[in-house]
Design a protein around this motif. Structure first.
Motif, PDB file in Angstrom:
ATOM      1  N   PRO A 120     -52.068  57.555  38.871  1.00 31.95           N
ATOM      2  CA  PRO A 120     -52.736  56.253  38.834  1.00 31.95           C
ATOM      3  C   PRO A 120     -53.863  56.227  37.804  1.00 31.95           C
ATOM      4  CG  PRO A 120     -52.676  57.179  41.072  1.00 31.95           C
ATOM      5  CD  PRO A 120     -52.340  58.273  40.118  1.00 31.95           C
ATOM      6  N   VAL A 121     -53.973  55.103  37.113  1.00 34.87           N
ATOM      7  CA  VAL A 121     -55.095  54.835  36.209  1.00 34.87           C
ATOM      8  C   VAL A 121     -55.745  53.538  36.683  1.00 34.87           C
ATOM      9  CG1 VAL A 121     -55.831  54.344  33.844  1.00 34.87           C
ATOM     10  CG2 VAL A 121     -53.938  55.946  34.263  1.00 34.87           C
ATOM     11  N   ILE A 122     -56.990  53.623  37.114  1.00 29.43           N
ATOM     12  CA  ILE A 122     -57.694  52.464  37.667  1.00 29.43           C
ATOM     13  C   ILE A 122     -58.665  51.934  36.619  1.00 29.43           C
ATOM     14  CG2 ILE A 122     -58.982  51.565  39.622  1.00 29.43           C
ATOM     15  CD1 ILE A 122     -56.279  52.878  40.306  1.00 29.43           C
ATOM     16  N   LEU A 123     -58.489  50.699  36.232  1.00 27.33           N
ATOM     17  CA  LEU A 123     -59.326  50.061  35.213  1.00 27.33           C
ATOM     18  C   LEU A 123     -60.513  49.404  35.903  1.00 27.33           C
ATOM     19  CD1 LEU A 123     -56.417  48.501  33.120  1.00 27.33           C
ATOM     20  CD2 LEU A 123     -57.516  50.749  32.819  1.00 27.33           C
ATOM     21  N   CYS A 124     -61.704  49.994  35.722  1.00 32.80           N
ATOM     22  CA  CYS A 124     -62.896  49.590  36.491  1.00 32.80           C
ATOM     23  C   CYS A 124     -63.962  48.891  35.655  1.00 32.80           C
ATOM     24  CB  CYS A 124     -63.540  50.814  37.143  1.00 32.80           C
ATOM     25  SG  CYS A 124     -62.442  51.866  38.072  1.00 32.80           S
ATOM     26  N   GLY A 125     -63.626  48.447  34.454  1.00 25.36           N
ATOM     27  CA  GLY A 125     -64.669  48.010  33.536  1.00 25.36           C
ATOM     28  C   GLY A 125     -65.043  46.551  33.560  1.00 25.36           C
ATOM     29  N   GLY A 126     -64.474  45.725  34.444  1.00 21.55           N
ATOM     30  CA  GLY A 126     -64.758  44.294  34.419  1.00 21.55           C
ATOM     31  C   GLY A 126     -66.181  43.957  34.823  1.00 21.55           C
ATOM     32  N   SER A 127     -66.678  42.795  34.347  1.00 18.88           N
ATOM     33  CA  SER A 127     -68.045  42.370  34.670  1.00 18.88           C
ATOM     34  C   SER A 127     -68.096  41.428  35.866  1.00 18.88           C
ATOM     35  CB  SER A 127     -68.681  41.676  33.458  1.00 18.88           C
ATOM     36  OG  SER A 127     -67.935  40.535  33.072  1.00 18.88           O
ATOM     37  N   GLY A 128     -66.967  40.790  36.218  1.00 15.77           N
ATOM     38  CA  GLY A 128     -66.884  40.024  37.460  1.00 15.77           C
ATOM     39  C   GLY A 128     -67.792  38.822  37.555  1.00 15.77           C
ATOM     40  N   THR A 129     -68.053  38.142  36.433  1.00 15.07           N
ATOM     41  CA  THR A 129     -69.000  37.022  36.464  1.00 15.07           C
ATOM     42  C   THR A 129     -68.450  35.785  37.174  1.00 15.07           C
ATOM     43  OG1 THR A 129     -68.224  36.408  34.240  1.00 15.07           O
ATOM     44  CG2 THR A 129     -70.210  37.750  34.384  1.00 15.07           C
ATOM     45  N   ARG A 130     -67.129  35.720  37.396  1.00 12.20           N
ATOM     46  CA  ARG A 130     -66.563  34.525  38.050  1.00 12.20           C
ATOM     47  C   ARG A 130     -66.901  34.457  39.534  1.00 12.20           C
ATOM     48  NH1 ARG A 130     -60.370  34.660  36.360  1.00 12.20           N
ATOM     49  NH2 ARG A 130     -60.729  36.885  36.683  1.00 12.20           N
ATOM     50  N   LEU A 131     -67.416  35.569  40.107  1.00 16.79           N
ATOM     51  CA  LEU A 131     -67.832  35.542  41.516  1.00 16.79           C
ATOM     52  C   LEU A 131     -69.360  35.622  41.638  1.00 16.79           C
ATOM     53  CD1 LEU A 131     -65.224  37.691  43.469  1.00 16.79           C
ATOM     54  CD2 LEU A 131     -65.265  35.240  43.050  1.00 16.79           C
ATOM     55  N   TRP A 132     -70.087  35.156  40.613  1.00 18.63           N
ATOM     56  CA  TRP A 132     -71.533  35.049  40.729  1.00 18.63           C
ATOM     57  C   TRP A 132     -71.833  34.037  41.847  1.00 18.63           C
ATOM     58  CZ3 TRP A 132     -75.289  31.343  40.631  1.00 18.63           C
ATOM     59  CH2 TRP A 132     -76.594  31.798  40.485  1.00 18.63           C
ATOM     60  N   VAL A 177     -71.740  29.105  34.276  1.00 21.80           N
ATOM     61  CA  VAL A 177     -73.069  29.115  34.894  1.00 21.80           C
ATOM     62  C   VAL A 177     -73.802  30.404  34.520  1.00 21.80           C
ATOM     63  CG1 VAL A 177     -74.316  29.172  37.073  1.00 21.80           C
ATOM     64  CG2 VAL A 177     -72.369  27.628  36.796  1.00 21.80           C
ATOM     65  N   VAL A 178     -73.102  31.524  34.563  1.00 28.77           N
ATOM     66  CA  VAL A 178     -73.714  32.803  34.216  1.00 28.77           C
ATOM     67  C   VAL A 178     -74.168  32.788  32.756  1.00 28.77           C
ATOM     68  CG1 VAL A 178     -73.342  35.290  34.058  1.00 28.77           C
ATOM     69  CG2 VAL A 178     -72.348  33.995  35.950  1.00 28.77           C
ATOM     70  N   ALA A 179     -73.349  32.229  31.875  1.00 31.05           N
ATOM     71  CA  ALA A 179     -73.732  32.137  30.467  1.00 31.05           C
ATOM     72  C   ALA A 179     -75.006  31.310  30.300  1.00 31.05           C
ATOM     73  CB  ALA A 179     -72.589  31.535  29.649  1.00 31.05           C
ATOM     74  N   GLU A 180     -75.127  30.224  31.053  1.00 29.58           N
ATOM     75  CA  GLU A 180     -76.327  29.388  30.995  1.00 29.58           C
ATOM     76  C   GLU A 180     -77.545  30.157  31.502  1.00 29.58           C
ATOM     77  OE1 GLU A 180     -79.002  26.266  30.578  1.00 29.58           O
ATOM     78  OE2 GLU A 180     -76.985  26.520  29.723  1.00 29.58           O
ATOM     79  N   PRO A 216     -83.082  36.857  35.198  1.00 30.40           N
ATOM     80  CA  PRO A 216     -82.593  38.168  35.645  1.00 30.40           C
ATOM     81  C   PRO A 216     -81.476  38.058  36.676  1.00 30.40           C
ATOM     82  CG  PRO A 216     -84.766  37.698  36.567  1.00 30.40           C
ATOM     83  CD  PRO A 216     -84.501  36.639  35.548  1.00 30.40           C
ATOM     84  N   GLU A 217     -81.425  36.940  37.414  1.00 29.55           N
ATOM     85  CA  GLU A 217     -80.369  36.767  38.430  1.00 29.55           C
ATOM     86  C   GLU A 217     -78.979  36.690  37.819  1.00 29.55           C
ATOM     87  OE1 GLU A 217     -84.203  35.438  40.070  1.00 29.55           O
ATOM     88  OE2 GLU A 217     -83.100  34.893  38.257  1.00 29.55           O
ATOM     89  N   ALA A 218     -78.900  36.490  36.504  1.00 24.50           N
ATOM     90  CA  ALA A 218     -77.594  36.479  35.843  1.00 24.50           C
ATOM     91  C   ALA A 218     -76.977  37.862  35.807  1.00 24.50           C
ATOM     92  CB  ALA A 218     -77.723  35.935  34.424  1.00 24.50           C
ATOM     93  N   VAL A 219     -77.819  38.903  35.818  1.00 22.76           N
ATOM     94  CA  VAL A 219     -77.347  40.271  35.583  1.00 22.76           C
ATOM     95  C   VAL A 219     -77.520  41.174  36.795  1.00 22.76           C
ATOM     96  CG1 VAL A 219     -77.644  42.331  34.143  1.00 22.76           C
ATOM     97  CG2 VAL A 219     -77.816  40.044  33.126  1.00 22.76           C
ATOM     98  N   THR A 220     -78.685  41.102  37.453  1.00 22.52           N
ATOM     99  CA  THR A 220     -78.996  42.048  38.509  1.00 22.52           C
ATOM    100  C   THR A 220     -79.227  41.352  39.845  1.00 22.52           C
ATOM    101  OG1 THR A 220     -81.356  41.956  37.983  1.00 22.52           O
ATOM    102  CG2 THR A 220     -80.046  43.675  36.911  1.00 22.52           C
ATOM    103  N   HIS A 221     -79.021  42.105  40.919  1.00 22.01           N
ATOM    104  CA  HIS A 221     -79.356  41.665  42.264  1.00 22.01           C
ATOM    105  C   HIS A 221     -80.786  42.081  42.604  1.00 22.01           C
ATOM    106  CE1 HIS A 221     -75.494  40.281  43.929  1.00 22.01           C
ATOM    107  NE2 HIS A 221     -74.935  41.179  43.138  1.00 22.01           N
ATOM    108  N   ARG A 222     -81.293  41.494  43.656  1.00 24.02           N
ATOM    109  CA  ARG A 222     -82.565  41.962  44.183  1.00 24.02           C
ATOM    110  C   ARG A 222     -82.428  43.411  44.652  1.00 24.02           C
ATOM    111  NH1 ARG A 222     -85.327  39.298  49.444  1.00 24.02           N
ATOM    112  NH2 ARG A 222     -84.293  41.099  50.413  1.00 24.02           N
TER     113      ARG A 222
END
Length: 488
Positions: A4-16, A343-346, A353-359
């Protein structure tokens, strides 16, 4: 045997706001307390359990390396983590994995880390059935899901003639269509949703890349000549990958490769690519409302509420999504849920900072949650894993007061090392060298109160670290140390 090769590199911004660049959706506990990566590793575990089978290969970013390694360990799998210095899309990630494979004829199963396929047995059976086709030199096997509605959010695969083993020749790949085209293709009956899962021999993929995208392969070959190894982590050389172009495997290879077969996958599948997809995994009530956590829907219909932390009430609402997190809330009509990426791009344009990191921020030793902040003070809740340690460090512009609320802390302060137990506290003066260690077998929980003229995350001088992160160099200026350091 399948590796198995698991591709883990996505940024997942569509579930912000639940998924953010610093903590993408594949790592978020999204389904019954488990992350999508954890579920993916469970799904491929049977391939790694076969006698003599090489371990899984995970391809991810340097920033998330400890999250990936921790997931591998929790799944009980052996393997390696290929660390991309920069994201270069799936063609580059798959090429690196193929070059790192156990041997040139190794059969590789490339699987995204952020999909949900609940029927593990059906998945394993289909992969093993498809292995016969994939072992034929030059053949790349992909998998398509029988569409249940005319989605504009998925790519499609048009099937050609049947081969006789359950697969079909791929006539063409179709990018995400508009609603009219999606409806027409669904009525035609010959298309499948593109699941983004591939099965082929390592040498087959490398030959296809050499034919269709030789520049990408050349960059990856150069990067893999001088790798650095650190436990499970494998670091390709950075310079060749910085120069590599970013391209998906569909564009780079699949659309032009002459020997691509597709197997229809009949079990449940979701790429969990939007809040609508997440909502659809939750059982609706009589009014079509789907509630997770402490949400309440009153005089409302077709509402999805994600509220794990506090009470969230929708009154007189229809067709909306509400997602609550400690530091950000999303409210959108379900028809607009596919546009959350914008929305994330905006927010990024606003330097929010809420665009990138969590509390709550995850670290290899545990996590910290910024509970409260004000002029000259900040309060954090810190959790340290059993037998884990923060770096040996000091601060130029802040002092810290530590209060243990659960477990026992081993504190290094200057030349002294001592224990602090529950309901006890200690003080770290400004400029004092210190370290926090959890000597126990259960998580250590403590409250940290910072005070000083500057409380930014770059006011850390790391002197020693158990996780191979950047430490102080005598030739560096204070400003360089501030620019290069990150909290703990």
């Amino acid at each position: 045997m399948i590796q198995p090769v698991i591709l883990c590199g996505g940024s997942g911004t569509r579930l912000w706001p639940l998924s953010r660049k610093a903590y993408p959706k594949q790592f978020v506990p999204l389904i019954q307390g488990k992350s999508l990566l954890a579920l993916t590793l469970e799904r491929v575990a049977s391939f790694c359990a076969e006698p003599g089978q090489p371990g899984a290969i995970c391809v991810g970013s340097e920033d998330h390396r400890f999250l990936v390694a921790e997931s591998l360990e929790e799944a009980g799998l052996h393997g390696s983590v290929l660390l991309e210095p920069v994201p270069r899309n799936t063609a580059c990630a798959m090429a690196l994995a193929a070059l790192h494979a156990a041997h040139p004829e190794q059969l590789l199963l490339f699987s995204p880390s952020d999909h949900h396929i609940p029927d593990v047995a059906a998945f394993a059976e289909m992969m093993r059935n498809a292995a016969r086709s994939a072992n034929v030199g030059g053949t790349i096997v992909t998998f398509g899901v029988l569409p249940t509605f005319p989605s504009t959010g998925y790519g499609y695969i048009e099937q050609g003639e049947a081969i006789g083993d359950g697969s079909h020749v791929v006539r063409r790949f179709i990018e995400k269509p508009n609603a009219t085209l999606a409806q027409e293709m669904l009525l035609g009956g010959s298309v499948l949703w593109n699941a983004g899962i591939f099965l082929c021999r390592a040498d087959t993929l490398l030959a296809a890349l050499d034919e269709q995208a030789p520049d990408i392969l050349a960059s990856c070959r150069e990067a893999m000549v001088t790798t650095e190894r650190d436990g499970v982590f494998v670091r390709p050389a950075a310079a060749p990958l910085h120069a590599c172009r970013s391209e998906s495997i569909d564009y780079a290879v699949m659309e032009r490769h002459p020997q691509v077969r597709v197997y229809p996958f009949r079990a449940l599948w979701s790429d969990v690519g939007s809040w609508n997809a997440v909502a659809d995994m939750t059982e609706p009530d009589a009014h079509g409302n789907r509630i997770e956590g402490q949400g309440v829907a009153v005089d409302s219909s077709n509402v999805y509420i994600h509220a794990p932390h506090r009470r969230v009430v929708a009154l007189g609402m229809d067709d909306v999504v509400i997602v609550d997190t400690p530091d950000a809330v999303l409210v959108t009509r379900r028809a607009k849920a596919e546009q959350v990426k914008a929305v994330v791009a905006e927010l990024e344009a606003r330097r929010s900072p809420e665009a990138v990191t969590h509390r709550k921020v995850h670290r290899p030793w545990g996590s910290y949650d910024s509970i409260e902040a004000g002029p000259r003070f900040q309060v954090k809740r810190i959790i340290v894993k059993p037998n884990a340690s923060l770096s040996l460090q000091k601060h130029y512009q802040r002092a810290e007061h530590w209060i243990v609320v659960k477990g026992t802390a081993e504190v290094t302060r200057g030349k002294d090392t001592f224990l602090v137990t529950e309901n006890q506290s200690t003080y770290i003066p400004l400029g004092e060298v210190h370290r926090l260690h959890n000597p126990g077998k259960t998580p250590l929980e403590m409250i940290e109160v910072q005070s000083g003229s500057y409380l930014g995350e770059d006011d850390v001088v790391r002197l020693d670290d158990s996780y191979g992160r950047v430490v102080h160099r005598p030739t560096q200026s204070t400003r360089e140390l501030h620019d290069n350091a990150s909290k703990h």
